[in-house]
Design a protein around this motif. Structure first.
Motif, PDB file in Angstrom:
ATOM      1  N   ARG A 162     -10.817 -45.565 -94.026  1.00 39.09           N
ATOM      2  CA  ARG A 162      -9.946 -46.697 -93.711  1.00 39.09           C
ATOM      3  C   ARG A 162      -8.619 -46.154 -93.176  1.00 39.09           C
ATOM      4  N   ILE A 163      -8.168 -46.687 -92.054  1.00 39.63           N
ATOM      5  CA  ILE A 163      -6.865 -46.326 -91.504  1.00 39.63           C
ATOM      6  C   ILE A 163      -6.000 -47.568 -91.496  1.00 39.63           C
ATOM      7  N   VAL A 164      -4.829 -47.479 -92.120  1.00 44.22           N
ATOM      8  CA  VAL A 164      -3.948 -48.633 -92.216  1.00 44.22           C
ATOM      9  C   VAL A 164      -2.532 -48.240 -91.819  1.00 44.22           C
ATOM     10  N   VAL A 165      -1.906 -49.068 -91.003  1.00 41.19           N
ATOM     11  CA  VAL A 165      -0.517 -48.871 -90.586  1.00 41.19           C
ATOM     12  C   VAL A 165       0.307 -50.012 -91.157  1.00 41.19           C
ATOM     13  N   THR A 166       1.438 -49.674 -91.794  1.00 48.06           N
ATOM     14  CA  THR A 166       2.312 -50.715 -92.337  1.00 48.06           C
ATOM     15  C   THR A 166       3.699 -50.596 -91.722  1.00 48.06           C
ATOM     16  N   ALA A 167       4.410 -51.726 -91.692  1.00 46.96           N
ATOM     17  CA  ALA A 167       5.773 -51.745 -91.145  1.00 46.96           C
ATOM     18  C   ALA A 167       6.598 -52.774 -91.902  1.00 46.96           C
ATOM     19  N   PRO A 168       7.912 -52.557 -92.008  1.00 42.95           N
ATOM     20  CA  PRO A 168       8.757 -53.493 -92.743  1.00 42.95           C
ATOM     21  C   PRO A 168       9.191 -54.698 -91.921  1.00 42.95           C
ATOM     22  N   VAL A 169       8.743 -54.773 -90.671  1.00 41.08           N
ATOM     23  CA  VAL A 169       9.107 -55.874 -89.759  1.00 41.08           C
ATOM     24  C   VAL A 169       7.821 -56.480 -89.201  1.00 41.08           C
ATOM     25  N   PRO A 170       7.931 -57.678 -88.628  1.00 39.46           N
ATOM     26  CA  PRO A 170       6.718 -58.298 -88.076  1.00 39.46           C
ATOM     27  C   PRO A 170       6.053 -57.471 -86.976  1.00 39.46           C
ATOM     28  N   TRP A 171       6.857 -56.789 -86.150  1.00 43.26           N
ATOM     29  CA  TRP A 171       6.303 -55.957 -85.083  1.00 43.26           C
ATOM     30  C   TRP A 171       7.360 -54.942 -84.671  1.00 43.26           C
ATOM     31  N   PRO A 172       7.080 -53.632 -84.773  1.00 40.43           N
ATOM     32  CA  PRO A 172       8.115 -52.622 -84.535  1.00 40.43           C
ATOM     33  C   PRO A 172       8.250 -52.157 -83.086  1.00 40.43           C
ATOM     34  N   LEU A 173       7.387 -52.659 -82.190  1.00 38.71           N
ATOM     35  CA  LEU A 173       7.442 -52.268 -80.792  1.00 38.71           C
ATOM     36  C   LEU A 173       8.026 -53.394 -79.947  1.00 38.71           C
ATOM     37  N   PRO A 174       8.421 -53.099 -78.702  1.00 41.06           N
ATOM     38  CA  PRO A 174       8.870 -54.177 -77.817  1.00 41.06           C
ATOM     39  C   PRO A 174       7.800 -55.264 -77.698  1.00 41.06           C
ATOM     40  N   ASP A 175       8.228 -56.510 -77.655  1.00 45.08           N
ATOM     41  CA  ASP A 175       7.293 -57.639 -77.669  1.00 45.08           C
ATOM     42  C   ASP A 175       6.212 -57.579 -76.589  1.00 45.08           C
ATOM     43  N   PRO A 176       6.530 -57.164 -75.342  1.00 48.39           N
ATOM     44  CA  PRO A 176       5.477 -57.155 -74.315  1.00 48.39           C
ATOM     45  C   PRO A 176       4.296 -56.260 -74.646  1.00 48.39           C
ATOM     46  N   ALA A 177       4.491 -55.277 -75.523  1.00 52.36           N
ATOM     47  CA  ALA A 177       3.411 -54.353 -75.865  1.00 52.36           C
ATOM     48  C   ALA A 177       2.491 -54.888 -76.959  1.00 52.36           C
ATOM     49  N   ARG A 178       2.874 -55.975 -77.577  1.00 50.66           N
ATOM     50  CA  ARG A 178       2.159 -56.408 -78.777  1.00 50.66           C
ATOM     51  C   ARG A 178       0.697 -56.745 -78.505  1.00 50.66           C
ATOM     52  N   ALA A 179       0.425 -57.540 -77.484  1.00 45.36           N
ATOM     53  CA  ALA A 179      -0.956 -57.944 -77.224  1.00 45.36           C
ATOM     54  C   ALA A 179      -1.834 -56.738 -76.907  1.00 45.36           C
ATOM     55  N   ILE A 180      -1.278 -55.771 -76.176  1.00 45.58           N
ATOM     56  CA  ILE A 180      -2.048 -54.575 -75.820  1.00 45.58           C
ATOM     57  C   ILE A 180      -2.410 -53.785 -77.066  1.00 45.58           C
ATOM     58  N   PHE A 181      -1.409 -53.574 -77.926  1.00 42.74           N
ATOM     59  CA  PHE A 181      -1.662 -52.759 -79.112  1.00 42.74           C
ATOM     60  C   PHE A 181      -2.533 -53.491 -80.128  1.00 42.74           C
ATOM     61  N   GLU A 182      -2.378 -54.796 -80.239  1.00 43.07           N
ATOM     62  CA  GLU A 182      -3.240 -55.531 -81.165  1.00 43.07           C
ATOM     63  C   GLU A 182      -4.699 -55.439 -80.733  1.00 43.07           C
ATOM     64  N   ALA A 183      -4.945 -55.417 -79.406  1.00 43.71           N
ATOM     65  CA  ALA A 183      -6.314 -55.261 -78.920  1.00 43.71           C
ATOM     66  C   ALA A 183      -6.854 -53.881 -79.282  1.00 43.71           C
ATOM     67  N   TYR A 184      -6.010 -52.846 -79.149  1.00 45.87           N
ATOM     68  CA  TYR A 184      -6.440 -51.489 -79.518  1.00 45.87           C
ATOM     69  C   TYR A 184      -6.685 -51.382 -81.019  1.00 45.87           C
ATOM     70  N   LEU A 185      -5.820 -51.996 -81.819  1.00 50.91           N
ATOM     71  CA  LEU A 185      -5.998 -51.950 -83.266  1.00 50.91           C
ATOM     72  C   LEU A 185      -7.341 -52.556 -83.666  1.00 50.91           C
ATOM     73  N   ALA A 186      -7.670 -53.686 -83.042  1.00 49.98           N
ATOM     74  CA  ALA A 186      -8.943 -54.336 -83.355  1.00 49.98           C
ATOM     75  C   ALA A 186     -10.122 -53.494 -82.885  1.00 49.98           C
ATOM     76  N   GLU A 187     -10.005 -52.942 -81.682  1.00 48.91           N
ATOM     77  CA  GLU A 187     -11.094 -52.132 -81.123  1.00 48.91           C
ATOM     78  C   GLU A 187     -11.379 -50.906 -81.971  1.00 48.91           C
ATOM     79  N   LYS A 188     -10.331 -50.304 -82.514  1.00 53.72           N
ATOM     80  CA  LYS A 188     -10.477 -49.055 -83.257  1.00 53.72           C
ATOM     81  C   LYS A 188     -10.582 -49.276 -84.763  1.00 53.72           C
ATOM     82  N   ASP A 189     -10.577 -50.538 -85.188  1.00 51.14           N
ATOM     83  CA  ASP A 189     -10.683 -50.875 -86.605  1.00 51.14           C
ATOM     84  C   ASP A 189      -9.557 -50.226 -87.410  1.00 51.14           C
TER      85      ASP A 189
END
Length: 361
Positions: A216-243
């Protein structure tokens, strides 16, 4: 401009020194001193390739002395630390001459950041992802987790060999999976994408080892999203793809090391990551002590500076000579919408170039 002292030979400091030495009027800075506590340069983005075994650790650093031919006239003070800065007297005291403070006409601060785990119990037991000397710990962690996962996979295959269809996907019970926790303890931090990159490289490592289903690989952050907003959809797709799991808006309360390779991460909201085989943390980051001792840092530990000039906020009323600038990771800069400006090497280099041109005017 008589003397420019640049503290830190990372991207920002090198960008400033290179521009002063090569691109602006040579008489603008008759003396340029570049100070660094190390004698080597590194790019953090290369570290993952070392801990996953693609390159040797020695391939992630380069001797700073090799930059000397590209910095004509620059006095390189390597393996030299800054003991103190006196803004009123316009001097910097260095470890190689503690009794002779060095005067400056312009001071460029580019010392990077330091990780400080002292405010969170147990965090210091975890890997500091931004410390080069923790790289070998990461290599050891990922190899150990892969070996533990191989044993889990072998046991599960043996257990089902008598009846189940061997061609069906192997389902590892959650309690038997090994966990790699990548956790951001505080924001802002330099190179915001780095924790996600680490998770993705680890994912590739475990897949190549044939044990991904047991980790199991888990990433945690103290904020809703730590990257610039435009990158969120791209990274969420990668997170889902890579479990890879992402848990937002959780602040670390404490880390407990239950054994050599078993950690519990407890968050202030009561949630917990249990039985983590390794915890790779982004420690709370701050400017080095000499910067704070000089009264230049804000309550968060960073140096407020103007985003258009990189002039330190407390120096705003001053006119050159006597200017103080801050570039790179230790600078607190506000971008559009009053959001923190991202901290990355490319930005630091460009800041250094811009400051060099400002000094030369």
């Amino acid at each position: 401009m008589s003397r420019v002292v640049i503290v830190g030979a990372g991207f920002g400091g090198l960008g400033c020194a290179h521009t002063l030495a090569n691109a602006v009027a040579k008489d603008a800075a008759r003396s340029v001193v570049l100070v660094d506590a190390k004698d080597w340069f590194t790019i953090g983005g290369t570290w993952a390739y070392a801990w996953c075994g693609r390159v040797e650790t020695s391939q992630t650093t380069w001797p700073l002395k090799d930059a000397a031919p590209r910095l004509p006239g620059v006095d390189l003070r390597l393996n030299t630390t800054v003991l103190s800065v006196d803004i009123e007297k316009r001097t910097v005291t260095l470890s190689d001459a503690p009794g002779s403070p060095m005067p400056y006409d312009a001071l460029v601060l580019s010392p990077g950041i330091v990780g400080d785990a002292s405010g969170i119990p147990g965090l210091g037991e975890c890997v500091d992802m931004y410390a080069h000397d923790h790289l070998e710990r990461q290599r050891s962690d990922i190899q150990r987790i892969a070996e533990e996962a191989r044993r889990v996979v072998a046991e599960e295959k043996k257990a089902r060999a008598s009846g189940a269809d061997d061609a069906s996907p192997l389902a590892i019970p959650a309690e038997k999976r090994r966990t790699l926790a990548v956790t951001v303890a505080a924001v802002p931090y330099k190179c915001p994408v780095a924790p996600f990159e680490a998770a993705f490289v680890a994912d590739a490592f475990f897949r190549d080892a044939g044990v991904r289903e047991a980790v199991r690989i888990v990433v945690t952050a103290p904020v809703p999203w730590p990257l610039p907003d435009p990158a969120r959809a791209i990274f969420e797709a990668y997170l889902a793809e890579k479990d890879v799991e992402f848990v937002p808006s959780v602040e670390i309360q404490e880390v407990t090391r239950d054994s050599e390779s078993n950690f519990t991460v407890t968050f202030h909201d009561g949630s917990v990551v249990k039985n983590a085989s390794a915890v790779w943390a982004v420690y709370p980051q701050t400017a080095p002590g000499f910067v704070k001792d000089a009264g230049l840092a804000n309550a968060a530990g960073f140096v407020p500076a103007d985003i258009g000039t990189n002039r330190v906020a407390t120096d705003a009323a001053r006119k050159a000579p006597g200017s103080v600038f801050c570039v790179g990771d230790c600078a607190a800069l506000k971008a559009g919408g009053n959001k923190p400006h991202p901290k990355a090497g490319e930005f630091a280099w460009q800041m250094g170039e811009m400051v060099a041109h400002a000094i030369a005017k």
